[in-house]
Design a protein around this motif. Structure first.
Motif, PDB file in Angstrom:
ATOM      1  N   ARG A  95      18.894  52.617 101.524  1.00 49.22           N
ATOM      2  CA  ARG A  95      17.995  53.145 102.556  1.00 49.22           C
ATOM      3  C   ARG A  95      16.551  52.800 102.203  1.00 49.22           C
ATOM      4  O   ARG A  95      16.118  53.000 101.080  1.00 49.22           O
ATOM      5  CB  ARG A  95      18.142  54.657 102.671  1.00 49.22           C
ATOM      6  CG  ARG A  95      19.573  55.069 103.019  1.00 49.22           C
ATOM      7  CD  ARG A  95      19.676  56.537 103.156  1.00 49.22           C
ATOM      8  NE  ARG A  95      19.272  56.854 104.528  1.00 49.22           N
ATOM      9  CZ  ARG A  95      19.155  58.069 104.999  1.00 49.22           C
ATOM     10  NH1 ARG A  95      19.391  59.103 104.219  1.00 49.22           N
ATOM     11  NH2 ARG A  95      18.807  58.272 106.246  1.00 49.22           N
ATOM     12  N   GLN A  96      15.820  52.317 103.206  1.00 49.29           N
ATOM     13  CA  GLN A  96      14.412  51.980 102.969  1.00 49.29           C
ATOM     14  C   GLN A  96      13.611  53.257 102.787  1.00 49.29           C
ATOM     15  O   GLN A  96      13.789  54.226 103.521  1.00 49.29           O
ATOM     16  CB  GLN A  96      13.844  51.156 104.115  1.00 49.29           C
ATOM     17  CG  GLN A  96      12.480  50.597 103.791  1.00 49.29           C
ATOM     18  CD  GLN A  96      12.028  49.521 104.759  1.00 49.29           C
ATOM     19  OE1 GLN A  96      12.665  49.273 105.757  1.00 49.29           O
ATOM     20  NE2 GLN A  96      10.919  48.893 104.444  1.00 49.29           N
ATOM     21  N   VAL A  97      12.735  53.260 101.777  1.00 51.43           N
ATOM     22  CA  VAL A  97      11.949  54.454 101.460  1.00 51.43           C
ATOM     23  C   VAL A  97      10.470  54.099 101.362  1.00 51.43           C
ATOM     24  O   VAL A  97      10.107  52.954 101.120  1.00 51.43           O
ATOM     25  CB  VAL A  97      12.406  55.094 100.132  1.00 51.43           C
ATOM     26  CG1 VAL A  97      13.846  55.553 100.213  1.00 51.43           C
ATOM     27  CG2 VAL A  97      12.209  54.161  98.958  1.00 51.43           C
ATOM     28  N   ILE A  98       9.660  55.129 101.547  1.00 50.91           N
ATOM     29  CA  ILE A  98       8.227  55.018 101.268  1.00 50.91           C
ATOM     30  C   ILE A  98       7.935  55.815 100.003  1.00 50.91           C
ATOM     31  O   ILE A  98       7.283  55.326  99.098  1.00 50.91           O
ATOM     32  CB  ILE A  98       7.394  55.509 102.465  1.00 50.91           C
ATOM     33  CG1 ILE A  98       7.632  54.574 103.648  1.00 50.91           C
ATOM     34  CG2 ILE A  98       5.917  55.567 102.104  1.00 50.91           C
ATOM     35  CD1 ILE A  98       6.974  54.994 104.924  1.00 50.91           C
TER      36      ILE A  98
ATOM     37  N   GLN B 109      11.166  65.019  86.788  1.00 51.60           N
ATOM     38  CA  GLN B 109      11.402  64.243  88.004  1.00 51.60           C
ATOM     39  C   GLN B 109      10.722  62.883  87.933  1.00 51.60           C
ATOM     40  O   GLN B 109       9.686  62.735  87.285  1.00 51.60           O
ATOM     41  CB  GLN B 109      10.907  64.998  89.233  1.00 51.60           C
ATOM     42  CG  GLN B 109      11.684  66.267  89.484  1.00 51.60           C
ATOM     43  CD  GLN B 109      11.445  66.786  90.878  1.00 51.60           C
ATOM     44  OE1 GLN B 109      10.584  66.300  91.587  1.00 51.60           O
ATOM     45  NE2 GLN B 109      12.224  67.771  91.276  1.00 51.60           N
ATOM     46  N   THR B 110      11.318  61.933  88.618  1.00 48.17           N
ATOM     47  CA  THR B 110      10.739  60.605  88.746  1.00 48.17           C
ATOM     48  C   THR B 110      10.664  60.261  90.222  1.00 48.17           C
ATOM     49  O   THR B 110      11.648  60.415  90.954  1.00 48.17           O
ATOM     50  CB  THR B 110      11.587  59.559  87.995  1.00 48.17           C
ATOM     51  OG1 THR B 110      11.690  59.945  86.626  1.00 48.17           O
ATOM     52  CG2 THR B 110      10.966  58.183  88.085  1.00 48.17           C
ATOM     53  N   ARG B 111       9.497  59.820  90.661  1.00 48.44           N
ATOM     54  CA  ARG B 111       9.299  59.442  92.071  1.00 48.44           C
ATOM     55  C   ARG B 111       9.092  57.946  92.163  1.00 48.44           C
ATOM     56  O   ARG B 111       8.431  57.349  91.318  1.00 48.44           O
ATOM     57  CB  ARG B 111       8.086  60.157  92.664  1.00 48.44           C
ATOM     58  CG  ARG B 111       8.287  61.651  92.786  1.00 48.44           C
ATOM     59  CD  ARG B 111       7.098  62.323  93.408  1.00 48.44           C
ATOM     60  NE  ARG B 111       6.935  62.040  94.820  1.00 48.44           N
ATOM     61  CZ  ARG B 111       7.481  62.736  95.800  1.00 48.44           C
ATOM     62  NH1 ARG B 111       8.253  63.762  95.512  1.00 48.44           N
ATOM     63  NH2 ARG B 111       7.239  62.434  97.053  1.00 48.44           N
ATOM     64  N   LEU B 112       9.640  57.374  93.209  1.00 47.99           N
ATOM     65  CA  LEU B 112       9.452  55.967  93.510  1.00 47.99           C
ATOM     66  C   LEU B 112       8.631  55.861  94.780  1.00 47.99           C
ATOM     67  O   LEU B 112       8.975  56.468  95.798  1.00 47.99           O
ATOM     68  CB  LEU B 112      10.807  55.267  93.684  1.00 47.99           C
ATOM     69  CG  LEU B 112      10.757  53.794  94.062  1.00 47.99           C
ATOM     70  CD1 LEU B 112      10.167  52.961  92.932  1.00 47.99           C
ATOM     71  CD2 LEU B 112      12.151  53.297  94.393  1.00 47.99           C
ATOM     72  N   LEU B 113       7.536  55.122  94.720  1.00 45.91           N
ATOM     73  CA  LEU B 113       6.652  54.959  95.879  1.00 45.91           C
ATOM     74  C   LEU B 113       6.581  53.483  96.245  1.00 45.91           C
ATOM     75  O   LEU B 113       6.320  52.642  95.385  1.00 45.91           O
ATOM     76  CB  LEU B 113       5.238  55.443  95.551  1.00 45.91           C
ATOM     77  CG  LEU B 113       5.074  56.904  95.158  1.00 45.91           C
ATOM     78  CD1 LEU B 113       5.158  57.078  93.667  1.00 45.91           C
ATOM     79  CD2 LEU B 113       3.753  57.393  95.656  1.00 45.91           C
ATOM     80  N   ASP B 114       6.795  53.161  97.499  1.00 44.12           N
ATOM     81  CA  ASP B 114       6.593  51.806  97.994  1.00 44.12           C
ATOM     82  C   ASP B 114       5.087  51.606  98.141  1.00 44.12           C
ATOM     83  O   ASP B 114       4.401  52.455  98.694  1.00 44.12           O
ATOM     84  CB  ASP B 114       7.301  51.613  99.338  1.00 44.12           C
ATOM     85  CG  ASP B 114       7.116  50.218  99.874  1.00 44.12           C
ATOM     86  OD1 ASP B 114       7.753  49.304  99.330  1.00 44.12           O
ATOM     87  OD2 ASP B 114       6.347  50.050 100.828  1.00 44.12           O
ATOM     88  N   ASN B 115       4.567  50.495  97.655  1.00 39.03           N
ATOM     89  CA  ASN B 115       3.131  50.250  97.687  1.00 39.03           C
ATOM     90  C   ASN B 115       2.786  49.239  98.784  1.00 39.03           C
ATOM     91  O   ASN B 115       2.188  48.204  98.519  1.00 39.03           O
ATOM     92  CB  ASN B 115       2.655  49.765  96.313  1.00 39.03           C
ATOM     93  CG  ASN B 115       1.174  49.915  96.126  1.00 39.03           C
ATOM     94  OD1 ASN B 115       0.521  50.641  96.858  1.00 39.03           O
ATOM     95  ND2 ASN B 115       0.638  49.233  95.127  1.00 39.03           N
TER      96      ASN B 115
ATOM     97  N   SER C 227       6.511  41.670  96.342  1.00 40.78           N
ATOM     98  CA  SER C 227       5.063  41.725  96.514  1.00 40.78           C
ATOM     99  C   SER C 227       4.359  41.821  95.161  1.00 40.78           C
ATOM    100  O   SER C 227       4.952  42.244  94.174  1.00 40.78           O
ATOM    101  CB  SER C 227       4.677  42.924  97.375  1.00 40.78           C
ATOM    102  OG  SER C 227       5.213  42.798  98.667  1.00 40.78           O
ATOM    103  N   ARG C 228       3.079  41.454  95.137  1.00 40.08           N
ATOM    104  CA  ARG C 228       2.323  41.501  93.877  1.00 40.08           C
ATOM    105  C   ARG C 228       2.307  42.911  93.298  1.00 40.08           C
ATOM    106  O   ARG C 228       2.426  43.106  92.102  1.00 40.08           O
ATOM    107  CB  ARG C 228       0.897  41.008  94.099  1.00 40.08           C
ATOM    108  CG  ARG C 228       0.811  39.523  94.293  1.00 40.08           C
ATOM    109  CD  ARG C 228      -0.650  39.079  94.401  1.00 40.08           C
ATOM    110  NE  ARG C 228      -0.700  37.703  94.854  1.00 40.08           N
ATOM    111  CZ  ARG C 228      -0.944  37.350  96.106  1.00 40.08           C
ATOM    112  NH1 ARG C 228      -1.191  38.263  97.017  1.00 40.08           N
ATOM    113  NH2 ARG C 228      -0.956  36.083  96.438  1.00 40.08           N
ATOM    114  N   SER C 229       2.089  43.892  94.135  1.00 42.35           N
ATOM    115  CA  SER C 229       2.157  45.290  93.726  1.00 42.35           C
ATOM    116  C   SER C 229       3.167  45.951  94.649  1.00 42.35           C
ATOM    117  O   SER C 229       2.816  46.543  95.660  1.00 42.35           O
ATOM    118  CB  SER C 229       0.783  45.949  93.838  1.00 42.35           C
ATOM    119  OG  SER C 229       0.878  47.301  93.483  1.00 42.35           O
ATOM    120  N   HIS C 230       4.438  45.833  94.329  1.00 45.15           N
ATOM    121  CA  HIS C 230       5.519  46.190  95.244  1.00 45.15           C
ATOM    122  C   HIS C 230       5.777  47.703  95.282  1.00 45.15           C
ATOM    123  O   HIS C 230       5.831  48.297  96.346  1.00 45.15           O
ATOM    124  CB  HIS C 230       6.795  45.451  94.832  1.00 45.15           C
ATOM    125  CG  HIS C 230       7.823  45.408  95.904  1.00 45.15           C
ATOM    126  ND1 HIS C 230       8.066  44.277  96.645  1.00 45.15           N
ATOM    127  CD2 HIS C 230       8.657  46.345  96.376  1.00 45.15           C
ATOM    128  CE1 HIS C 230       9.008  44.522  97.522  1.00 45.15           C
ATOM    129  NE2 HIS C 230       9.389  45.777  97.377  1.00 45.15           N
TER     130      HIS C 230
END
Length: 159
Positions: free
Chosen positions: A133-136, A116-122, A104-107
């Protein structure tokens, strides 16, 4: 000076439209559309745009810090995560731009806060995955495998 074509005359042949021969229309079969391939792309370094590839360094030269590791055949390249917020995607405004239509353009967004480092699905179309595993939203640690659509990378902390 302008020239005008007389009415009823076609440009290519110069013949009146009534005298031009037309081929009869024939139906042709079209090839079926292939389903999108969501197989992981393990050698994903080549999918980075030129700016991101230019910032990448070999693992043996990496100073202390956080990185995204991408494979290129047998070689592994580390992309430094210098900013507190890093946007991952296909769009021109992304900090790590991936040139694949399935991204996606902003994935996704990586946010560093302290240790800590967080990963957020946009709200991506093909999903963001960590270790399969799919995450939000999730915290990521050294060695976690991140997949944006089909593109695979690893989060690495060099210490």
């Amino acid at each position: 000076m302008t020239t005008e074509t007389p009415l009823g005359t076609a440009d290519p042949t110069g013949l009146p439209l009534e005298e031009q021969e037309t081929a009869p229309l024939q139906e042709q079969e079209t090839a079926p559309l292939a389903a999108p391939d969501n197989q992981p792309v393990l050698d994903s370094f080549g999918l980075l745009d030129h700016r991101a590839r230019g910032r990448a360094i070999p693992r043996r030269l990496a100073p202390f810090g956080q990185y995204l590791a991408l494979a290129d055949g047998e070689a592994e390249w580390l992309l430094p995560l210098d900013a507190k917020v890093t946007h991952l995607g296909r769009g021109l405004g992304s900090d790590v731009r991936i040139e694949d239509q399935r991204v996606s353009r902003s994935h996704a967004i990586l946010v560093r806060h302290g240790r800590q480092t967080r990963l957020l699905d946009n709200r991506s179309a093909n999903g963001t995955f960590v270790n399969g595993r799919q995450v939000i939203v999730t915290n990521i640690v050294d060695g976690d495998v991140i997949r944006l659509g089909p593109v695979v990378m690893t989060y690495v902390q060099v210490s």
